[in-house]
Design a protein around this motif. Structure first.
Motif, PDB file in Angstrom:
ATOM      1  N   TYR A   9       1.009  -1.335   0.266  1.00  0.00           N
ATOM      2  CA  TYR A   9      -0.001   0.079   0.080  1.00  0.00           C
ATOM      3  C   TYR A   9       0.877   1.252  -0.202  1.00  0.00           C
ATOM      4  CZ  TYR A   9      -3.366  -3.001   0.799  1.00  0.00           C
ATOM      5  OH  TYR A   9      -4.269  -4.651   1.349  1.00  0.00           O
ATOM      6  N   LEU A  10       2.217   1.668  -0.333  1.00  0.00           N
ATOM      7  CA  LEU A  10       2.684   2.260  -0.564  1.00  0.00           C
ATOM      8  C   LEU A  10       2.419   3.173  -1.949  1.00  0.00           C
ATOM      9  CD1 LEU A  10       4.950   1.217   1.569  1.00  0.00           C
ATOM     10  CD2 LEU A  10       6.840   2.302   0.229  1.00  0.00           C
ATOM     11  N   GLY A  11       2.110   2.629  -2.922  1.00  0.00           N
ATOM     12  CA  GLY A  11       1.626   2.818  -4.388  1.00  0.00           C
ATOM     13  C   GLY A  11       0.024   2.521  -3.613  1.00  0.00           C
ATOM     14  N   LEU A  12      -0.607   1.618  -3.740  1.00  0.00           N
ATOM     15  CA  LEU A  12      -2.198   1.413  -4.299  1.00  0.00           C
ATOM     16  C   LEU A  12      -2.710   1.941  -2.730  1.00  0.00           C
ATOM     17  CD1 LEU A  12      -3.799  -1.002  -5.229  1.00  0.00           C
ATOM     18  CD2 LEU A  12      -2.765  -2.943  -3.476  1.00  0.00           C
TER      19      LEU A  12
ATOM     20  N   TYR B 283     -14.350  -9.608  -2.437  1.00  0.00           N
ATOM     21  CA  TYR B 283     -13.742 -10.086  -1.587  1.00  0.00           C
ATOM     22  C   TYR B 283     -13.509  -8.995  -0.639  1.00  0.00           C
ATOM     23  CZ  TYR B 283     -12.227 -13.156  -4.893  1.00  0.00           C
ATOM     24  OH  TYR B 283     -12.523 -14.335  -6.590  1.00  0.00           O
ATOM     25  N   ALA B 284     -13.111  -8.283  -0.396  1.00  0.00           N
ATOM     26  CA  ALA B 284     -12.769  -6.730   0.329  1.00  0.00           C
ATOM     27  C   ALA B 284     -12.847  -5.693  -0.132  1.00  0.00           C
ATOM     28  CB  ALA B 284     -12.111  -7.190   1.066  1.00  0.00           C
ATOM     29  N   ASP B 285     -13.016  -4.883   1.462  1.00  0.00           N
ATOM     30  CA  ASP B 285     -12.878  -2.660   0.932  1.00  0.00           C
ATOM     31  C   ASP B 285     -11.689  -2.630   1.624  1.00  0.00           C
ATOM     32  OD1 ASP B 285     -13.226  -0.554   2.243  1.00  0.00           O
ATOM     33  OD2 ASP B 285     -14.921  -0.286   1.721  1.00  0.00           O
ATOM     34  N   TYR B 286     -10.519  -1.945   0.529  1.00  0.00           N
ATOM     35  CA  TYR B 286      -9.439  -2.550   0.990  1.00  0.00           C
ATOM     36  C   TYR B 286      -9.087  -1.127   2.594  1.00  0.00           C
ATOM     37  CZ  TYR B 286      -8.992  -6.969  -1.816  1.00  0.00           C
ATOM     38  OH  TYR B 286      -9.127  -7.730  -2.075  1.00  0.00           O
ATOM     39  N   GLY B 287     -10.278  -0.667   2.181  1.00  0.00           N
ATOM     40  CA  GLY B 287     -10.032   0.865   3.001  1.00  0.00           C
ATOM     41  C   GLY B 287     -10.371  -0.355   4.481  1.00  0.00           C
ATOM     42  N   VAL B 288     -11.798  -0.908   4.727  1.00  0.00           N
ATOM     43  CA  VAL B 288     -11.828  -0.951   6.050  1.00  0.00           C
ATOM     44  C   VAL B 288     -10.574  -2.351   6.449  1.00  0.00           C
ATOM     45  CG1 VAL B 288     -13.513  -2.919   7.184  1.00  0.00           C
ATOM     46  CG2 VAL B 288     -14.532  -0.999   5.392  1.00  0.00           C
ATOM     47  N   LEU B 289     -10.468  -2.956   5.412  1.00  0.00           N
ATOM     48  CA  LEU B 289      -9.535  -4.174   5.830  1.00  0.00           C
ATOM     49  C   LEU B 289      -7.773  -3.450   6.835  1.00  0.00           C
ATOM     50  CD1 LEU B 289      -8.072  -7.075   5.666  1.00  0.00           C
ATOM     51  CD2 LEU B 289      -6.666  -6.197   2.953  1.00  0.00           C
TER      52      LEU B 289
ATOM     53  N   LEU C 242     -11.098   1.680  -2.448  1.00  0.00           N
ATOM     54  CA  LEU C 242     -10.498   0.360  -3.089  1.00  0.00           C
ATOM     55  C   LEU C 242     -10.874  -1.116  -3.000  1.00  0.00           C
ATOM     56  CD1 LEU C 242      -8.941  -0.770  -5.672  1.00  0.00           C
ATOM     57  CD2 LEU C 242      -7.206  -0.963  -3.593  1.00  0.00           C
ATOM     58  N   LYS C 243     -12.749  -1.732  -3.734  1.00  0.00           N
ATOM     59  CA  LYS C 243     -13.151  -2.493  -3.175  1.00  0.00           C
ATOM     60  C   LYS C 243     -12.492  -3.866  -5.174  1.00  0.00           C
ATOM     61  CE  LYS C 243     -16.431   0.374  -1.126  1.00  0.00           C
ATOM     62  NZ  LYS C 243     -17.621   0.377  -1.066  1.00  0.00           N
ATOM     63  N   ASP C 244     -12.339  -5.054  -4.170  1.00  0.00           N
ATOM     64  CA  ASP C 244     -13.659  -5.935  -5.409  1.00  0.00           C
ATOM     65  C   ASP C 244     -14.350  -7.092  -5.019  1.00  0.00           C
ATOM     66  OD1 ASP C 244     -11.796  -7.488  -3.297  1.00  0.00           O
ATOM     67  OD2 ASP C 244     -10.521  -8.071  -4.475  1.00  0.00           O
TER      68      ASP C 244
ATOM     69  N   LYS D 197     -12.810  -1.812  -7.977  1.00  0.00           N
ATOM     70  CA  LYS D 197     -13.325  -0.733  -8.135  1.00  0.00           C
ATOM     71  C   LYS D 197     -12.634   0.865  -7.134  1.00  0.00           C
ATOM     72  CE  LYS D 197     -15.833  -2.536 -11.151  1.00  0.00           C
ATOM     73  NZ  LYS D 197     -15.997  -2.499 -12.648  1.00  0.00           N
ATOM     74  N   SER D 198     -13.172   1.743  -7.853  1.00  0.00           N
ATOM     75  CA  SER D 198     -12.394   2.425  -7.083  1.00  0.00           C
ATOM     76  C   SER D 198     -12.890   3.758  -7.005  1.00  0.00           C
ATOM     77  CB  SER D 198     -11.148   3.149  -6.808  1.00  0.00           C
ATOM     78  OG  SER D 198     -10.877   3.995  -6.101  1.00  0.00           O
ATOM     79  N   THR D 199     -14.381   4.047  -7.218  1.00  0.00           N
ATOM     80  CA  THR D 199     -14.525   5.548  -7.170  1.00  0.00           C
ATOM     81  C   THR D 199     -14.064   6.973  -7.401  1.00  0.00           C
ATOM     82  OG1 THR D 199     -15.684   6.348  -5.079  1.00  0.00           O
ATOM     83  CG2 THR D 199     -16.564   5.168  -6.642  1.00  0.00           C
TER      84      THR D 199
END
Length: 462
Positions: free
Chosen positions: A291-294, A303-309, A299-301, A456-458
């Motif tokens: 997540y240095l760049g990502l 499997y997960a909401d990566y902000g929440v993760l 950001l979601k797919d 997906k990322s709005t």
């Protein structure tokens, strides 16, 4: 489990490279003074963030390898020449992104930074590569592989992905600059496109960590989630020259959906199945390296909401220190953070381990909290002031916070690791300005890879 086997191999190699002498015997395990000196005027939040970023940058500027301008694997303050020839690939990738932060903040002279980065990328261009992938360790003069283990003497795809995350960032930052900057950007693009990600599928719908010209696929480490390797699949899918299929991500990384976990800790959902820690969370670096760049926010797919993760990972880590199930001295919401780092062994010697809630030895690793600013800003700031206002004389050295300390044992190791120092300035910068996230996420190849895998990322129009 393959992941567990590789962690065992990693730790055995790392501990073989660590001193095993008792603390107090010039080993980097130094007992602390009993009366810390507390400054009369605490730093403001902005001053504290500036200072820790400047300090962490020093590892990749003042203490960079003088030949390659890349990052040394480690720096032991009491034995500065120890393993000074070992260049670390992943840590160098983090270092390249750290230098971009230094330039943007005005902490480093831009022209000199461009010159250094050009030297570093030229070294990477000439270094030994294995179907485009760099090895875990390289010699600082020849660029030849230094084996990380007997059979780990070839390409390391995960470490390579950390470099490629940096190469895309460098390309995007410098592509519209001076002639020298445009040349640097072009070199970064060329290096990134030279990685044969599809080779590392072994002809399967999967990615494998290693390949050796002597031992082939003997390491046999398939990249399955969840751990620090998410960025590897994203880079492989994003490649315009050697892409992998989306099926590799879904079938192997996501384990055909089994990567999802409904467990929780302290009432906080863990979201995904952390390898080796089902129902709990792994070491904090699993929410840093990819997540240095990502940018995980929005950001979601499937499997997960990566902000929440990532936020939940940090929140659980904070709560672990607040609840403090093992009763370690000093743990609190301002002294927290478990991740892979140097450690204090039970006999007082210095070793290495992947600290996490199910492997809590009473040792705090500063990079864990400091690199979590985007996910737990209040508690990360408390930790930053704990270091710089209350304990600077004990816990902060020539290149920022030392790698690990333990209030329980009145112990600190005066050592640094590139992979730990290298996430501090970038992740704090992502909290402050989103700089690296914006550069990486807005790159066309990044967007293509994320779209291919179903993300997906709005926030970035993906």
């Amino acid at each position: 489990m393959k992941n567990s086997l590789y962690i065992v191999l990693f730790l055995s190699v790392f501990m073989a490279c660590s001193s095993s002498s008792p603390e107090g015997e010039n080993n980097g395990g130094t007992p602390l003074p009993t009366n810390p000196v507390i400054p009369t005027k605490p730093l403001t939040d902005a001053e504290a963030m500036d200072q820790v970023q400047k300090d962490a940058i020093k590892y990749f500027w003042d203490y960079a390898d003088p030949n390659s301008k890349l990052a040394r694997e480690r720096y032991i303050t009491e034995d500065p020449n120890f393993e000074s020839n070992i260049i670390t690939t992943g840590g160098s990738g983090f270092g390249l992104m750290t230098i971009v932060v230094g330039v943007e903040r005005g902490f480093l002279p831009r022209a000199e930074a461009v010159s250094r980065l050009s030297t570093a990328l030229t070294f990477l261009e000439k270094a030994e590569r294995f179907h485009g992938a760099w090895p875990h360790w390289m010699d600082n003069t020849s660029g030849k592989v230094i084996p990380f283990g007997t059979k780990d003497n070839g390409g390391d795809l995960v470490e390579t992905s950390f470099v490629c995350q940096a190469l895309i960032t460098i390309r995007e930052y410098f592509k519209n600059g001076s002639t020298a900057e445009k040349e640097l950007a072009a070199k970064a693009d060329e290096l990134w496109k030279g990685v044969e990600w599809d080779w590392y599928t072994k002809g399967e719908e999967a990615l494998y960590w290693h390949w050796s010209p002597n031992y082939g696929w003997d390491m046999n480490f398939k990249l399955e989630g969840y751990n620090e390797c998410l960025i590897t699949y994203i880079m492989a899918a994003a490649s315009p020259t050697h892409p992998i299929s989306a099926e590799a991500y879904h079938k192997v990384w996501a384990r055909s959906g089994a990567i999802v976990n409904g467990g929780s800790q302290y009432g906080i959902p863990v979201v995904l199945n952390y390898n080796g820690a089902t129902g709990n969370v792994g070491p904090m670096f699993w929410s840093h390296y990819s997540y240095l760049g990502l940018d995980p926010n929005n950001l979601k797919d499937k499997y997960a909401d990566y902000g929440v993760l990532t936020q939940n990972h940090a929140k659980i880590m904070v709560q672990h220190s607040v609840v403090n199930p093992k009763g370690w001295k000093g743990y609190s919401d301002k002294c927290w953070g478990l991740t892979a780092s140097y450690t204090r062994n039970p006999d007082g010697t210095t070793g290495y381990t992947a600290h996490q809630p199910n492997n809590d030895t009473g040792v705090i690793s500063p990079t864990a909290a400091l690199s979590s600013f985007p996910f737990a800003p209040v508690e990360a700031m408390k930790f930053l002031h704990y270091l710089y206002d209350e304990n600077k004389a004990q816990y902060v050295g020539i290149a920022g916070p030392y790698d690990a300390f333990s209030p329980q044992y009145n112990w600190v190791t005066k050592r640094y690791l590139a992979i730990d120092q290298g996430t501090i300035a970038p992740m704090i910068e992502n909290y402050r300005s989103g700089l690296l996230w914006k550069l990486f996420m807005n790159a066309s190849d990044t967007k293509q890879g994320l779209t291919k895998l179903g993300f997906k990322s709005t926030k970035y129009g993906i």
